[in-house]
Design a protein around this motif. Structure first.
Motif, PDB file in Angstrom:
ATOM      1  N   ALA A 317       0.825  -1.217   0.000  1.00  0.00           N
ATOM      2  CA  ALA A 317       0.000   0.000   0.000  1.00  0.00           C
ATOM      3  C   ALA A 317       0.855   1.261   0.000  1.00  0.00           C
ATOM      4  O   ALA A 317       0.506   2.266  -0.649  1.00  0.00           O
ATOM      5  CB  ALA A 317      -0.929  -0.011   1.208  1.00  0.00           C
ATOM      6  N   ASP A 318       1.985   1.228   0.697  1.00  0.00           N
ATOM      7  CA  ASP A 318       2.865   2.399   0.773  1.00  0.00           C
ATOM      8  C   ASP A 318       3.894   2.440  -0.346  1.00  0.00           C
ATOM      9  O   ASP A 318       4.741   3.341  -0.382  1.00  0.00           O
ATOM     10  CB  ASP A 318       3.595   2.422   2.120  1.00  0.00           C
ATOM     11  CG  ASP A 318       2.631   2.566   3.290  1.00  0.00           C
ATOM     12  OD1 ASP A 318       1.497   2.998   3.056  1.00  0.00           O
ATOM     13  OD2 ASP A 318       3.012   2.210   4.428  1.00  0.00           O
ATOM     14  N   LEU A 319       3.854   1.418  -1.224  1.00  0.00           N
ATOM     15  CA  LEU A 319       4.799   1.316  -2.345  1.00  0.00           C
ATOM     16  C   LEU A 319       6.250   1.293  -1.856  1.00  0.00           C
ATOM     17  O   LEU A 319       7.154   1.855  -2.492  1.00  0.00           O
ATOM     18  CB  LEU A 319       4.588   2.485  -3.330  1.00  0.00           C
ATOM     19  CG  LEU A 319       3.186   2.594  -3.964  1.00  0.00           C
ATOM     20  CD1 LEU A 319       3.110   3.810  -4.876  1.00  0.00           C
ATOM     21  CD2 LEU A 319       2.861   1.312  -4.729  1.00  0.00           C
ATOM     22  N   ARG A 320       6.480   0.645  -0.719  1.00  0.00           N
ATOM     23  CA  ARG A 320       7.832   0.521  -0.180  1.00  0.00           C
ATOM     24  C   ARG A 320       8.509  -0.717  -0.758  1.00  0.00           C
ATOM     25  O   ARG A 320       7.871  -1.759  -0.929  1.00  0.00           O
ATOM     26  CB  ARG A 320       7.808   0.403   1.346  1.00  0.00           C
ATOM     27  CG  ARG A 320       7.284   1.625   2.059  1.00  0.00           C
ATOM     28  CD  ARG A 320       7.677   1.574   3.551  1.00  0.00           C
ATOM     29  NE  ARG A 320       7.418   0.276   4.126  1.00  0.00           N
ATOM     30  CZ  ARG A 320       6.296  -0.031   4.774  1.00  0.00           C
ATOM     31  NH1 ARG A 320       5.332   0.862   4.891  1.00  0.00           N
ATOM     32  NH2 ARG A 320       6.143  -1.221   5.299  1.00  0.00           N
ATOM     33  N   PRO A 321       9.803  -0.634  -1.049  1.00  0.00           N
ATOM     34  CA  PRO A 321      10.509  -1.837  -1.500  1.00  0.00           C
ATOM     35  C   PRO A 321      10.667  -2.820  -0.331  1.00  0.00           C
ATOM     36  O   PRO A 321      10.857  -2.414   0.818  1.00  0.00           O
ATOM     37  CB  PRO A 321      11.870  -1.306  -1.962  1.00  0.00           C
ATOM     38  CG  PRO A 321      12.054  -0.043  -1.189  1.00  0.00           C
ATOM     39  CD  PRO A 321      10.682   0.554  -1.005  1.00  0.00           C
ATOM     40  N   PHE A 322      10.576  -4.089  -0.627  1.00  0.00           N
ATOM     41  CA  PHE A 322      10.687  -5.104   0.428  1.00  0.00           C
ATOM     42  C   PHE A 322      11.076  -6.436  -0.198  1.00  0.00           C
ATOM     43  O   PHE A 322      10.991  -6.616  -1.426  1.00  0.00           O
ATOM     44  CB  PHE A 322       9.357  -5.256   1.186  1.00  0.00           C
ATOM     45  CG  PHE A 322       8.237  -5.798   0.331  1.00  0.00           C
ATOM     46  CD1 PHE A 322       8.005  -7.163   0.235  1.00  0.00           C
ATOM     47  CD2 PHE A 322       7.424  -4.935  -0.399  1.00  0.00           C
ATOM     48  CE1 PHE A 322       6.982  -7.657  -0.563  1.00  0.00           C
ATOM     49  CE2 PHE A 322       6.414  -5.419  -1.199  1.00  0.00           C
ATOM     50  CZ  PHE A 322       6.180  -6.787  -1.280  1.00  0.00           C
ATOM     51  N   THR A 323      11.501  -7.338   0.644  1.00  0.00           N
ATOM     52  CA  THR A 323      11.745  -8.728   0.242  1.00  0.00           C
ATOM     53  C   THR A 323      10.998  -9.639   1.209  1.00  0.00           C
ATOM     54  O   THR A 323      10.769  -9.287   2.381  1.00  0.00           O
ATOM     55  CB  THR A 323      13.238  -9.084   0.282  1.00  0.00           C
ATOM     56  OG1 THR A 323      13.720  -8.978   1.635  1.00  0.00           O
ATOM     57  CG2 THR A 323      14.042  -8.168  -0.632  1.00  0.00           C
ATOM     58  N   ALA A 324      10.612 -10.797   0.738  1.00  0.00           N
ATOM     59  CA  ALA A 324       9.913 -11.755   1.594  1.00  0.00           C
ATOM     60  C   ALA A 324      10.807 -12.193   2.746  1.00  0.00           C
ATOM     61  O   ALA A 324      10.331 -12.424   3.861  1.00  0.00           O
ATOM     62  CB  ALA A 324       9.474 -12.964   0.769  1.00  0.00           C
ATOM     63  N   GLN A 325      12.111 -12.287   2.483  1.00  0.00           N
ATOM     64  CA  GLN A 325      13.042 -12.687   3.534  1.00  0.00           C
ATOM     65  C   GLN A 325      13.059 -11.678   4.678  1.00  0.00           C
ATOM     66  O   GLN A 325      13.052 -12.058   5.851  1.00  0.00           O
ATOM     67  CB  GLN A 325      14.459 -12.851   2.958  1.00  0.00           C
ATOM     68  CG  GLN A 325      14.638 -14.063   2.063  1.00  0.00           C
ATOM     69  CD  GLN A 325      14.157 -13.828   0.641  1.00  0.00           C
ATOM     70  OE1 GLN A 325      13.578 -12.772   0.330  1.00  0.00           O
ATOM     71  NE2 GLN A 325      14.388 -14.796  -0.227  1.00  0.00           N
ATOM     72  N   GLN A 326      13.065 -10.375   4.348  1.00  0.00           N
ATOM     73  CA  GLN A 326      13.091  -9.351   5.375  1.00  0.00           C
ATOM     74  C   GLN A 326      11.785  -9.325   6.157  1.00  0.00           C
ATOM     75  O   GLN A 326      11.779  -9.193   7.387  1.00  0.00           O
ATOM     76  CB  GLN A 326      13.355  -7.978   4.742  1.00  0.00           C
ATOM     77  CG  GLN A 326      13.453  -6.848   5.760  1.00  0.00           C
ATOM     78  CD  GLN A 326      14.571  -7.062   6.764  1.00  0.00           C
ATOM     79  OE1 GLN A 326      15.679  -7.410   6.399  1.00  0.00           O
ATOM     80  NE2 GLN A 326      14.269  -6.860   8.054  1.00  0.00           N
ATOM     81  N   LEU A 327      10.664  -9.452   5.457  1.00  0.00           N
ATOM     82  CA  LEU A 327       9.375  -9.470   6.141  1.00  0.00           C
ATOM     83  C   LEU A 327       9.257 -10.688   7.055  1.00  0.00           C
ATOM     84  O   LEU A 327       8.683 -10.584   8.152  1.00  0.00           O
ATOM     85  CB  LEU A 327       8.237  -9.469   5.123  1.00  0.00           C
ATOM     86  CG  LEU A 327       8.096  -8.217   4.246  1.00  0.00           C
ATOM     87  CD1 LEU A 327       6.886  -8.347   3.342  1.00  0.00           C
ATOM     88  CD2 LEU A 327       7.999  -6.959   5.102  1.00  0.00           C
TER      89      LEU A 327
END
Length: 360
Positions: A317-327
């Motif tokens: 929703a916030d259009l933030r970059p992320f990875t599944a590993q970090q989450l």
């Protein structure tokens, strides 16, 4: 003695290239096993898995096994150079007796010590191998191999019984882990059954000795000491002594001191630590989960996966970059492979497939 040395030198002189290669491999296995023993005994830090504290008791027993495994190469070595059939048979009988006295018992002990749900007595191991020791001692004393077929049958029956016991014990151990630990990474020991199978095959395929040494060393180094994880401190939000949780309904206390405080995000959180935070004990908390038809492991994983989903939707929703590993790490998982397995069991889809379908 001089005659034996003379015969040995003569046979060594007549060795073929194939014999020399075999002896080099034979010596390498003994040296590798001795090095593994010294490593487990004298090195406190973990070189294979630096973030894991392996059980000290298991390290010591495995070091003893490796040391005896190295020396067993010495008591089999003379049989390779003996020329007289009677001397070769006697040498093999003596080596077999030493195996029954040391190598076989230590193998069983290592497998039992891997199971940390309770401290199992080790005296049954001595009772189990006693017939093998007595029978082999009789063969050595009489210089006769007449009892060897009987001893071999007993050996097979003993291993069969041990396999059946280990299957049951590992299944019980798995249930104990799921009832007490949220993270099963580096705690499960079903691989110990593989060690047993490998050791059994070593009698027929000598080259598997190297596999046994490397595998067992890796297993010991990557297995967490569960006695340490039970004593780790919990996060803030523990109930006071004036407000003890009742044993019949722990739901509101779980909501207040586990969910609201996000205690479930703590890595390696145990049921003992959660019970301490709630002001109850592990027994009552375990009974509560049982009445709900779930395990402690399933309860914590459910909270963590819901937290992962919330983080994922917020990031999208916030259009933030992320990875599944970090989450996954932010959701309380130390290992991404553990998270992936838990997510698939809970949601019915691999996490990558679920994220792709959610984005459509």
């Amino acid at each position: 003695m001089l005659y034996f040395c003379s015969q040995t030198l003569t046979k060594m002189y007549n060795l073929t290239l194939e014999d020399i290669i075999f002896l080099m491999f034979y010596a390498s296995v003994a040296i590798l096993s001795l090095m593994a023993s010294c490593y487990l005994l004298f090195r406190r830090a973990n070189a294979i898995a630096p973030d894991v504290m392996s059980p000290l008791r298991l390290r010591r027993w495995t070091a003893a096994f490796f040391a005896v495994f190295a020396f067993c190469h010495l008591w089999y070595l003379p049989t390779y150079f003996l020329t007289s059939p009677d001397d070769m048979m006697l040498g093999s009988l003596i080596a077999g007796l030493l195996d029954c006295m040391m190598v076989i018992p230590l193998t069983i002990v290592v497998l039992l010590v891997m199971l940390q749900d309770r401290r199992r007595p080790l005296w049954p191991v001595a009772v189990m191998v006693a017939p093998l020791v007595v029978g082999n001692a009789f063969c050595v004393a009489t210089r006769s191999d007449v009892l060897l077929p009987v001893l071999f049958v007993y050996f097979l029956l003993m291993w069969l019984g041990l396999i059946i016991y280990m299957v049951r014990a590992i299944r019980q151990y798995g249930r104990w882990l799921r009832d007490n630990y949220a993270d099963l990474e580096q705690k499960e020991v079903w691989q110990g059954f593989v060690v047993l199978a490998i050791f059994f095959l070593v009698y027929a395929i000598y080259s598997l000795d190297v596999v046994l040494i490397c595998y067992l060393l890796w297993r010991v180094e990557t297995l967490s000491d569960l006695s340490i994880s039970q004593s780790l401190a919990v996060n803030e939000g523990t109930v006071t002594t004036e407000e003890q949780a009742p044993s019949d309904d722990l739901g509101p206390y779980l909501q207040k001191y586990c969910i609201d405080t996000q205690l479930y995000l703590q890595h390696d959180l145990t049921i003992t630590q959660l019970a301490q935070a709630l002001g109850t004990n592990r027994f009552y908390l375990s009974k509560y989960f049982s009445r709900q038809g779930i395990t402690y492991n399933a309860y914590i994983n459910d909270l963590r996966i819901h937290h992962f989903i919330s983080l994922y939707r917020e990031a999208v929703a916030d259009l933030r970059p992320f990875t599944a590993q970090q989450l996954a790490h932010d959701s309380g998982y130390r290992s991404y492979s553990t998270f992936s397995l838990a997510f698939k069991q809970r949601m019915g889809l691999p996490v990558t497939v679920w994220m792709r379908d959610s984005a459509e």
